[in-house]
Scaffold this active site. Structure first.
Site, PDB file in Angstrom:
ATOM      1  N   ASP A  65      -6.873  -4.356   5.557  1.00 27.21           N
ATOM      2  CA  ASP A  65      -7.956  -3.788   4.759  1.00 27.21           C
ATOM      3  C   ASP A  65      -9.058  -4.837   4.563  1.00 27.21           C
ATOM      4  OD1 ASP A  65      -9.324  -2.022   3.230  1.00 27.21           O
ATOM      5  OD2 ASP A  65      -7.970  -2.054   1.520  1.00 27.21           O
ATOM      6  N   LYS A 109       1.033 -13.520   6.014  1.00 27.86           N
ATOM      7  CA  LYS A 109       1.224 -14.574   5.003  1.00 27.86           C
ATOM      8  C   LYS A 109       2.720 -14.892   4.913  1.00 27.86           C
ATOM      9  CE  LYS A 109      -1.053 -16.204   2.069  1.00 27.86           C
ATOM     10  NZ  LYS A 109      -1.613 -17.576   2.028  1.00 27.86           N
ATOM     11  N   TYR A 145       0.799  -1.217   0.000  1.00 24.34           N
ATOM     12  CA  TYR A 145       0.000   0.000   0.000  1.00 24.34           C
ATOM     13  C   TYR A 145       0.837   1.275   0.000  1.00 24.34           C
ATOM     14  CZ  TYR A 145      -4.870  -1.321   0.577  1.00 24.34           C
ATOM     15  OH  TYR A 145      -6.140  -1.754   0.356  1.00 24.34           O
TER      16      TYR A 145
END
Ligand code: NAD
Length: 395
Positions: free
Chosen positions: A282, A218, A148
């Site tokens: 998000d 992740k 982002y």
């Protein structure tokens, strides 16, 4: 009077703090005054004449552009800088031009590195899950890094070509399947960025007596970014929170993001405070909001716990389809104001507002977006709903 940050890190909140606010565009004109009226009533009941909020209007978005030609005037930025804490309604995102998003500009300038989204269910509000009462989570989303960060190049551009040449020629990367037609993005994740986020999450869990902090990542696939987040997060917890970890006040664990999203549906009671990277955060925030009634009721704040700066905000947009129709739900902004009061240490009025909301929803009285799904729900306009809440606060 200004709220200030003291040397020991705590906030010094005067009895009449000045709070800058942005009304916002679209439904902002309805939900912001409703929020302020309710907050004023709760503060008045809790503290009588000894405390009150001095609201200071500042401008951003369409209203600012129409009046001054600037989407985010300098005075607005200065006010948030000077008064530390502010609140904002939704803003129209400018289409084209220099500013990607006003919200991003505010976050970046004040380095508001935590996006905090508490998610809880209110009895009476329709939920798509069977046991929404088990949802009580506090999402700490990292706000400044990750994919982002806005470092990306369009496929076919000279920058994308140059970047690929560097990857290929200097770094020996041969894994890009279609280099000529690939866009590229960069995902920076730092130790400092991770540490300040995880530290804030652990402190919050201890302060509010919440049992766990779960690092969601992740790292199994993206070993040096998301894996780094997990590693640095655990190390920070062991280094700085050894005592609460040892005496059982705090438990830090981790979960892979895809499994986490499944688990939130299957066993939401397993999670309390969640610390995660920007993109994961998000997705997670929106899914959890949907599980307890949707964006009309999901609050949020962007906070820098080091400088003390914080902007509390409605998490939804300007809702142009219902703007001006007295239909908007003020709860996202109102619950953000509750977070603001808690951040200031004004717990009593915060509790009064939450109690009044609980009662109103339990009696199936809500704005249309929620009432239409309640069996025998009673729809109220924005202004009538605000009066309903004020009446319940004062009863
Ligand atoms: P939106 O959130 O404004 O609306 C999506 C849907 O949710 C609409 O049907 C709307 O009526 C409904 N809704 C939203 N808030 C509601 C409320 N308080 N009560 C009842 N219903 C509500 O999203 P959008 O239509 O994609 O965006 C509209 C504008 O808002 C765009 O300019 C967008 O860039 C901007 N935006 C701003 C923010 C922000 O300032 N934080 C966030 C998202 C979008």
């Amino acid at each position: 009077m200004r709220i200030t940050k003291q040397k020991d890190g705590t906030l010094l909140v005067p009895d009449s703090p000045t709070i800058p606010f942005i009304t916002g565009d679209g439904v902002g004109a309805e939900i912001t005054p409703a929020m302020q009226e309710i907050v004023n009533a709760a503060v008045q009941l809790a503290y009588g004449s000894s405390r009150h909020i001095e609201w200071k209007e500042v401008f951003a978005g369409q209203r600012a552009f129409d009046a001054t030609g600037s989407w985010l005037p300098d005075d607005t930025m200065k006010a948030f800088q000077e008064y530390l804490i502010g609140i904002k309604g939704p803003l129209t995102t400018p289409v084209g031009g220099g500013i990607r998003s006003l919200n991003v500009a505010l976050r970046q300038t004040l380095d508001l590195y935590v996006c905090l989204r508490p998610v809880r269910w209110f009895r009476g509000v329709e939920s798509p899950i069977k046991e929404p009462q088990k949802v009580n989570m506090h999402i700490f989303r990292e706000n400044t890094e990750d994919i982002y960060a806005g470092i990306e190049w369009e496929a076919g551009s000279p920058e994308a070509k140059k970047f690929y040449r560097f990857l290929h020629d200097e770094m020996g990367v041969t894994k890009v399947r279609f280099p000529e037609t690939s866009g590229f993005g960069v995902k920076p994740v730092s130790k400092e960025g991770t540490e300040r986020l995880v530290r804030a999450a652990c402190r919050y869990a201890i302060e509010f007596g919440l049992p766990t902090v779960t690092l969601v990542h992740k790292g199994n696939i993206m070993k040096y970014t998301e894996g780094g987040f997990k590693k640095w997060g655990y190390e920070l917890a062991q280094r700085e929170f050894a005592e609460p970890l040892a005496d059982g006040r705090l438990l830090v664990n981790d979960c892979i993001a895809d499994a986490f999203l499944q688990n939130t549906l299957l066993r939401p009671e397993d999670y309390s405070v969640v610390a995660t990277l920007n993109l994961n955060g998000d997705y997670i925030s929106d899914q959890l909001a949907a599980m307890v009634g949707g964006i009309g009721i999901a609050p949020g704040a962007n906070i820098n716990y080091i400088s003390g700066h914080a902007i509390f905000e409605a998490t939804h947009g300007t809702a142009p389809d219902i703007a001006g129709a007295d239909k908007a739900n003020p709860c996202s902004l109102l619950l953000s104001a509750v977070m603001m009061l808690e951040y200031m240490g004004w717990q009593e009025p915060a509790d009064l507002i939450v109690d009044a909301l609980e009662q109103s929803f339990a009696h199936r009285r809500a704005t249309h977006d929620l009432a239409r799904f309640m069996p025998n729900g009673h729809s109220l306009g924005t202004a009538a709903f605000a009066q309903e809440i004020i009446k319940r606060i004062n009863d």
